[in-house]
Design an enzyme around this catalytic site. Structure first.
Site, PDB file in Angstrom:
ATOM      1  N   THR A 258      29.809   3.177   3.554  1.00 14.74           N
ATOM      2  CA  THR A 258      29.575   4.167   4.612  1.00 14.74           C
ATOM      3  C   THR A 258      30.761   5.125   4.636  1.00 14.74           C
ATOM      4  O   THR A 258      31.898   4.707   4.471  1.00 14.74           O
ATOM      5  CB  THR A 258      29.482   3.437   5.963  1.00 14.74           C
ATOM      6  OG1 THR A 258      28.333   2.609   5.952  1.00 14.74           O
ATOM      7  CG2 THR A 258      29.408   4.418   7.117  1.00 14.74           C
ATOM      8  N   ARG A 286      15.227  -0.436   9.194  1.00 14.97           N
ATOM      9  CA  ARG A 286      16.460  -0.982   9.792  1.00 14.97           C
ATOM     10  C   ARG A 286      17.491   0.136   9.986  1.00 14.97           C
ATOM     11  O   ARG A 286      17.731   0.940   9.112  1.00 14.97           O
ATOM     12  CB  ARG A 286      17.024  -2.069   8.886  1.00 14.97           C
ATOM     13  CG  ARG A 286      18.388  -2.652   9.331  1.00 14.97           C
ATOM     14  CD  ARG A 286      19.562  -1.954   8.682  1.00 14.97           C
ATOM     15  NE  ARG A 286      20.834  -2.596   8.992  1.00 14.97           N
ATOM     16  CZ  ARG A 286      22.018  -2.063   8.739  1.00 14.97           C
ATOM     17  NH1 ARG A 286      22.102  -0.869   8.184  1.00 14.97           N
ATOM     18  NH2 ARG A 286      23.118  -2.699   9.029  1.00 14.97           N
ATOM     19  N   GLY A 288      21.483   0.947  11.079  1.00 11.44           N
ATOM     20  CA  GLY A 288      22.800   0.328  11.260  1.00 11.44           C
ATOM     21  C   GLY A 288      23.558   0.970  12.405  1.00 11.44           C
ATOM     22  O   GLY A 288      22.993   1.690  13.237  1.00 11.44           O
ATOM     23  N   ASP A 289      24.850   0.728  12.420  1.00  7.63           N
ATOM     24  CA  ASP A 289      25.696   1.259  13.488  1.00  7.63           C
ATOM     25  C   ASP A 289      26.013   2.744  13.323  1.00  7.63           C
ATOM     26  O   ASP A 289      26.269   3.452  14.297  1.00  7.63           O
ATOM     27  CB  ASP A 289      27.040   0.505  13.505  1.00  7.63           C
ATOM     28  CG  ASP A 289      27.773   0.682  12.176  1.00  7.63           C
ATOM     29  OD1 ASP A 289      27.199   0.301  11.135  1.00  7.63           O
ATOM     30  OD2 ASP A 289      28.891   1.223  12.168  1.00  7.63           O
ATOM     31  N   THR A 309      33.060   1.757   9.626  1.00  4.39           N
ATOM     32  CA  THR A 309      32.344   1.386   8.405  1.00  4.39           C
ATOM     33  C   THR A 309      32.295  -0.131   8.336  1.00  4.39           C
ATOM     34  O   THR A 309      33.168  -0.801   8.877  1.00  4.39           O
ATOM     35  CB  THR A 309      33.034   1.959   7.156  1.00  4.39           C
ATOM     36  OG1 THR A 309      32.471   1.347   5.995  1.00  4.39           O
ATOM     37  CG2 THR A 309      34.527   1.707   7.161  1.00  4.39           C
ATOM     38  N   GLY A 310      31.283  -0.663   7.674  1.00  6.57           N
ATOM     39  CA  GLY A 310      31.202  -2.119   7.545  1.00  6.57           C
ATOM     40  C   GLY A 310      29.839  -2.640   7.954  1.00  6.57           C
ATOM     41  O   GLY A 310      28.854  -1.901   8.009  1.00  6.57           O
ATOM     42  N   GLY A 312      26.944  -3.381   9.914  1.00  2.50           N
ATOM     43  CA  GLY A 312      26.516  -2.619  11.078  1.00  2.50           C
ATOM     44  C   GLY A 312      26.091  -3.423  12.285  1.00  2.50           C
ATOM     45  O   GLY A 312      26.320  -3.002  13.421  1.00  2.50           O
TER      46      GLY A 312
END
Ligand code: GLY
Length: 391
Positions: A258, A286, A288-289, A309-310, A312
């Site tokens: 990300t 789906r 993510g964050d 980042t990472g 989510g």
């Protein structure tokens, strides 16, 4: 769609003054704000020390001066193998250069973060734009958010499949829509109606990712069940993609790339943008964050600009970007808040990732709890980049 003029929204500057209130109210607010900031500051750098030890008139003078721009970008936090380091460093440096060109000619933080993120979306090194991870159906599905700290205006897109640069679509929403968020076909239609050319999903798919998905699905469900058990799911069944972010199943072939940027411009406004292809083999639809306000991205002149980042799912459960910005309002420095956010992510939900934080005074925090995170930073005094914080 009617265009919203920027002037229609009250803007909050770095000194805390609102354009749309009268002068005396502004004076009172600014005085209170400065007094409060001076009391709460915990300086560690020379710049912050200068602000914290000065009297109120010195602070006011400093704040009234044109701000020196600052730009920070990240290109994902994960167990990046050695042979991918150079591509990541080059990628974040290119993104930094693009954003800095905007800031040095007096452009806005908002434009700068958009340009930085576009560069990383176009770079196949990263999990954003073309070259992103594929979902379970073998498609690229992209999410992005951009936010202006001066006005709190934001634009986000989720699950778009035919937009080459989702951050550009997000920016269109911020600038030209009364809404904040569009998903899937509606987001694509909005983008097209506002001048962005749509592409085919196949144009975003590259052979490297087709092979990566094929290999991953060949290993599934065994690897997924192992990942879930490592993470304490008694059933051994994880949500799609979650296991990829667990440290015990770090796979050098799997990136968490990300991308994001935070910037401060000469006017004292901060902004943030985050863009992602999400997780490998994710379920279609789906989210993510990254594109959710306060989770993967947030900006408010009165607190901070943040991009994460990472993995989510834990990040969004903790509303981590806003959590971090709130630590800044409470008087903490970005450097401390960034590190604390990573500790919180790990301790509370065993989450993994990275974060960049910038306040309207130009103070920066960069942290990750993964082995590596690509980052780059530029101020008028210095430029730096690395794959571990502290280099
Ligand atoms: N942080 C990217 C995602 O989980 O989608």
């Amino acid at each position: 769609m009617r265009k919203l003029p920027d002037a229609s929204v009250p803007r909050v500057t770095a000194t805390g003054s609102f354009d749309c209130v009268n002068a005396s109210l502004r004076e009172t607010f600014t005085s209170l704000w400065m007094t409060w900031r001076r009391r709460r500051a915990k300086p560690t750098s020379l710049a912050s020390l200068g602000m914290a030890i000065g009297n109120e008139s010195r602070f006011a003078r400093l704040s009234a001066m044109p701000n020196n721009p600052v730009l920070v970008v990240h290109g994902g936090a994960w167990a990046m193998p050695d042979d991918m380091v150079e591509a990541h460093i080059n990628g974040v440096r290119n993104a930094l250069a693009a954003g800095w060109r905007v800031l040095e000619r007096g452009g806005t933080a908002l434009d700068a973060v958009e340009e930085s993120v576009v560069i990383m979306e176009d770079d196949e090194t990263f999990d954003a734009g073309r070259g992103s991870f594929l979902n379970r159906d073998g498609k690229v599905q992209l999410d992005a958010l951009i936010m202006d700290g001066g006005t709190l205006r934001a634009g986000g897109v989720g699950c778009v499949e035919r937009v080459r640069n989702p951050v550009r679509a997000a920016r269109k929403i911020l600038s030209e829509s009364p809404h904040v968020y569009f998903v899937a076909e509606g987001a694509e239609r909005f983008a097209e109606e506002h001048g962005l050319e749509l592409c085919r999903n196949e144009d975003l798919v590259i052979p490297r990712e087709v092979e990566r998905l094929r290999e991953y699905q060949a290993k599934t469900p065994t690897s997924r069940a192992e990942g879930a058990r490592e993470m304490g799911h008694p059933s051994g069944s994880a949500q799609d993609g979650n296991d990829l972010f667990a440290p015990a199943v770090h796979d050098a072939a799997i990136s968490h790339d990300t991308v994001g940027a935070v910037a401060l411009d000469r006017e004292g406004n901060i902004a943030a943008a985050t863009s992602t292809g999400g997780t490998l083999n994710k379920a279609p639809g789906r989210l993510g964050d990254s594109s959710l306000i306060g989770c993967g991205c947030y900006a408010d002149n009165l607190s901070a600009a943040v991009s994460t980042t990472g993995w989510g799912e834990p990040i969004m459960k903790l509303v981590l970007a806003k959590w971090t910005a709130d630590r800044i309002v409470a008087g903490n420095l970005p450097e401390w808040a960034a590190q604390e956010a990573m500790n919180y992510l790990k301790q509370r939900l065993k989450g993994h990732g990275g974060i960049i934080v910038l306040n309207a005074q130009g103070q920066v925090g960069i942290a990750h709890n993964t082995p590596r995170m690509a980052w780059a930073l530029k101020t008028v005094q210095k430029e730096d980049a690395g794959i571990e914080r502290g280099q």
